[in-house]
Design a protein around this motif. Sequence first.
Motif, mmCIF file in Angstrom:
data_model
loop_
_atom_site.group_PDB
_atom_site.id
_atom_site.type_symbol
_atom_site.label_atom_id
_atom_site.label_comp_id
_atom_site.label_asym_id
_atom_site.label_seq_id
_atom_site.Cartn_x
_atom_site.Cartn_y
_atom_site.Cartn_z
ATOM 1 N N MET A 98 0.836 -1.187 0.000
ATOM 2 C CA MET A 98 0.000 0.000 0.000
ATOM 3 C C MET A 98 0.873 1.240 0.000
ATOM 4 S SD MET A 98 -3.207 0.619 2.400
ATOM 5 C CE MET A 98 -2.650 1.833 3.532
ATOM 6 N N ARG A 99 0.379 2.215 -0.717
ATOM 7 C CA ARG A 99 1.261 3.330 -0.983
ATOM 8 C C ARG A 99 1.469 4.259 0.206
ATOM 9 N NH1 ARG A 99 -1.245 3.974 -6.512
ATOM 10 N NH2 ARG A 99 -1.960 1.989 -5.770
ATOM 11 N N LEU A 100 0.498 4.332 1.102
ATOM 12 C CA LEU A 100 0.660 5.385 2.090
ATOM 13 C C LEU A 100 1.035 4.849 3.452
ATOM 14 C CD1 LEU A 100 -2.232 4.959 3.572
ATOM 15 C CD2 LEU A 100 -3.006 6.499 1.794
ATOM 16 N N THR A 129 2.363 7.467 6.213
ATOM 17 C CA THR A 129 1.373 8.451 6.640
ATOM 18 C C THR A 129 0.334 7.784 7.518
ATOM 19 O OG1 THR A 129 1.457 8.915 4.294
ATOM 20 C CG2 THR A 129 0.143 10.404 5.681
ATOM 21 N N GLN A 130 -0.028 6.599 7.048
ATOM 22 C CA GLN A 130 -1.096 5.896 7.731
ATOM 23 C C GLN A 130 -0.661 5.501 9.133
ATOM 24 O OE1 GLN A 130 -1.799 2.053 6.442
ATOM 25 N NE2 GLN A 130 -3.947 2.024 7.017
ATOM 26 N N VAL A 167 -12.010 0.539 0.268
ATOM 27 C CA VAL A 167 -12.387 1.906 0.601
ATOM 28 C C VAL A 167 -12.841 2.604 -0.665
ATOM 29 C CG1 VAL A 167 -11.609 4.079 1.558
ATOM 30 C CG2 VAL A 167 -10.709 1.961 2.456
#
Lengths: 414, 700
Positions: free
Chosen positions: B1-3, B6-7, B608
């Motif tokens: 997953m790319r984030l 941040t997550q 999502v």
Amino acid sequence: MSITRRIFICNGALAIVGTAAVPSFLARAAMGAAQAASGTKRLVVIFQRGAADGLNIVVPHAEPQYYAMRPSINIPRRSVIDLDGFFGLHPSLAPFQPLWAQRHLAIVHAAGSPDPTRSHFDAQDYMEAGTPGLKATEDGWLNRCLHDLPGRPQRSPFQAIAMGPSIPRILSGPEPAIAMNNINDFTVGGRNAKSSPVASAFEAMYDHSSDAVLHGTGEETFDAVKMLKSADPGKYKPAPGVEYPKGRFGDSLRQLAQLIKANLGVQVAFADIGGWDHHVNEGAVDGQIANVLREFSQSIAAFWKDLGDLGEDTVVVTMSEFGRTARENGNRGTDHGHANVMFVLGGPVRGGRVYGRWSELDQSQLYEGRDLALTTDFRQVLGEAVLRHVGNRNLSEVFPGYENKPAKFLHYLG
Amino acid sequence: MRLGRTQLAALVLCFSLACPVSQVLAGKKEKAATPADDSKRALHALNRLTFGPRPGDVQQVMAMGVDRWIDLQLHPEMIDDSALDTRLQPFRTLRMSDREIAEEFPNPQEINEVKNGKKPMPTDPVQRAIYGVQLARIEEKKELEEATSKVAKGSAADGGNPDSWAMTNKAPGAGAAGEENSASSGSGTMNSGANENWADTMTDRGGESPGATAPRKLTPEEKEQARISEEKLYRDLDVQQLPSLPPDERYKKIMSMSPAAQYVFANQLRGGKGEEFLRGLNPAQKETLMAMNNPVQPVMSELTQAKLLRAIYSQRQLEEVMTDFWFNHFNVFIDKGLDRMMVTSYERDVIRPHALGRFDDLLVATAKSPAMLFYLDNFMSVGPHSPQALGLPLHPGPYSRPNPPKRANGLNENYGRELLELHTVSVNGGYSQRDVTETAKVFTGWTIDKPAEGGGFKFDPRMHEPGPKFVMDHKIRPKGEEEGLELLHRLATSPQTAHFISLKLAQRFVSDDPPSSLVDRMSKTFLKKKGDIGEVLGTMFHSPEFWDDSAYRAKLKTPLEFVVSAVRASGANIDDALPLTRQIANMGMPLYGSQPPTGYSMKAETWVSSAALLNRMNFAVALANGKIKGVSLDLVKLAGNASPSPDAAAALLSLESSLVPGGVSQQTHDSILSQLQAKKKASPNTVAGLLLGSPEFQRR
């Protein structure tokens, strides 16, 4: 997934809100709305899932081989709707005839994916990812074609719409996209609820949530819900004289037309129609293929008529994962083949022509000795629409690994 | 997953908000990195090893000790699950073999055989009713096609078209005769007269040649149709009155109706509708009526209901989670033809027994399962130089089969490719297209003995490609069925496979982007312990990465996990699981319904989307307000109060702690509270709905 706050074009929505208190999300959008509103170029992609039999859809009725290879499921010359003396439409495509005559409808024959797979899911996957033979591609080409579009500072939550329960492969990726089964169900706390307390509570939770993933999507969602409610696409009934056939596909296109007419900023849209995998008793002038083609053509023709002037900025492309065997099989059906036919419909389309090079049905010309050989890569057809119509110049990103030279385009767009 | 990063940051923040009381913890990194307090540990373990905590679960796990509880979950045979067994008892098809299912619930091929006169109409009244409706459906479909194509063409069909002739000839026969007969006899079963009528129609259709002279009297036909539609009206009225009858009487009445009326009745059940007709019937009666609508529907319906009931009620939660994991890994699509009747045994006999066993065994079991052989087409893959492809004569002998011309006479690479790409070494596992082809050759001859009759695995040497094969630089000598076993064993013990399986497990149990240190250690265990899945899980459950704060609530629930966890959290009771299965399907994750062999994604980004979030919120509100049919819940009891608290804030806190044991964010709490205060009354249902739809409840 991008988590920046998104705003959107919605001049139509503003007009509808009228004297009611203007919600802040609309006020925000109002500033940039005016200039970006009209002239939105739209690309609508229709997928015929299950491998449609292109040879019985746009029939090479001047080829004796066609009749020799399909003794019981051919479309007799007297039944085809002749287009140019060589090709003709299946009689169930009668609703396409006027579109052809008005030169809005073009045909690309012997087109498709060069990958040799005859597996439905692999082939669909490749065509949706836009990278034949490469499964590792994470996103779909229709999503990528919205990436970094020039002159597009604001994006609508409705920029990319899939008619269905979830985001299909072709639209998955970092650009926000919305899947919708039924526009009436796209709400919280019941239909018609003006300001449901439940909806407000959910919105407050998600709008300020520190959960990055859910916050971003939640915010988009509530914006979209409110925008949809203001625009009230339900009031855009089909234009007079337009009748969509019953069924899922007709419903999809009817609702898509509503979203477009409600000026929600739709730029790309996707709908699919199944029921093409005719291994047994395919039928010819009548029967299975005739029935699904009728639903297909009536829906598309209704959509076109329904759009009216908005059709000028719309291009519709159809595709199917592969064609079917040139010969009929032992069950009066056809098996998985290779090249297929694509339809392109739209305002800027130079229609009334069959594009692409026809490779004959002679045994020596058949792909692997059994299927119509491919002469036009589907990415070449789509690339022209992406570049000339959607305006994305970065074709090597939309279709990585494929050299898509504009000089080699079919020039079906005027 | 790319984030990822941040997550993670967001999650840490999220967690700190979730514990406003213990603000002390918030700023202290060193403290957060150590194993958290017991209740948080228990909650985390429950969130990962189960389909979500039920009221009281956290306390129970704490009382037992988290490590002991995990060990127990790794040994499901030591956990009593009799309460679940009782709930599953009514679902007869769960215990049936493919063969028994094929016999009792006819598939289209079998119906066609009766239609074409190759098999007689069954004598058993229940079976006759099931066949009768299906045959009528086939006729109706043809009729409809005929009618619409006539309209579309604006003229009558070609006289020479055999189909159209069969239609016009048929209409007066089958429809009318059936109901007249039963109306006069009242006996209820389709009598032989009607049967002959069906048979006649079929023979005529098959015969074709006399078609040209068949009657095409349009006016009498129109008359006939008017008469039929009038009778249909009466039949419809009859059917509409059925729900008001007591269950047993209703069932008897349906079984004694004419085939035509049964046909009208069966149409009421289409698309999973018509629950009012089934209400109060015993499971066997329900099965029969469902089968009249769709012969395999009872099989699929019981399987999907059982999946939900197991997820909700099984005490062997880890086994259920792992069964779901492996089914998804070795995915088959229940709606592909004969797989509809094979998936029951696939999950029961192939997946579940090995869910915590050895990967090697699991791989071989899937390779030999009719469900997989059918789904990925290997059953019809034929070696290009095999005796069958070359048309060599069969060995003479008393039991030799005839040698019919086969449609399939070539290699099918479908299974070979997915075996490498999805089941074992994965897409980056270092194989080429040539390896795929060679793998496919190895498995030629792995087929199904009479698939339509529910036969099992069979190795057919006549379909097998002769000669040695080379797969990933390894030579496999010609030895028939053994070649496949040799290759499967090599794949099952390959380091690439160990890594791929470990990665997928860590993605399911830890985070979308699990630390490579963890995956590497799990792979080592996999290789050292010869693919013992329980051992690999043990390594993961006892790793610091599993317990790291960055993993806490790091997973977004899939629709299945969300729905099941909401039901479990609310302590709801399920009388009928079907409405819940439909909810999950609406969220884009129909049970057993992933068409591609990849199965469903376990990553957040897939689940999502706007429509998905709206579905979740709407489901949460509906569940809490008792609007989901077949599900009942007692929120007052759940909140631990004899009566709803007059104090909104107190009621909210009490529901928060029981529904979302990890707590919700201040933001969520305040949003709900302000709604409550605005409305001036604390409806526990609304509060519960908001909590179950909150961002915090979407994670586990």
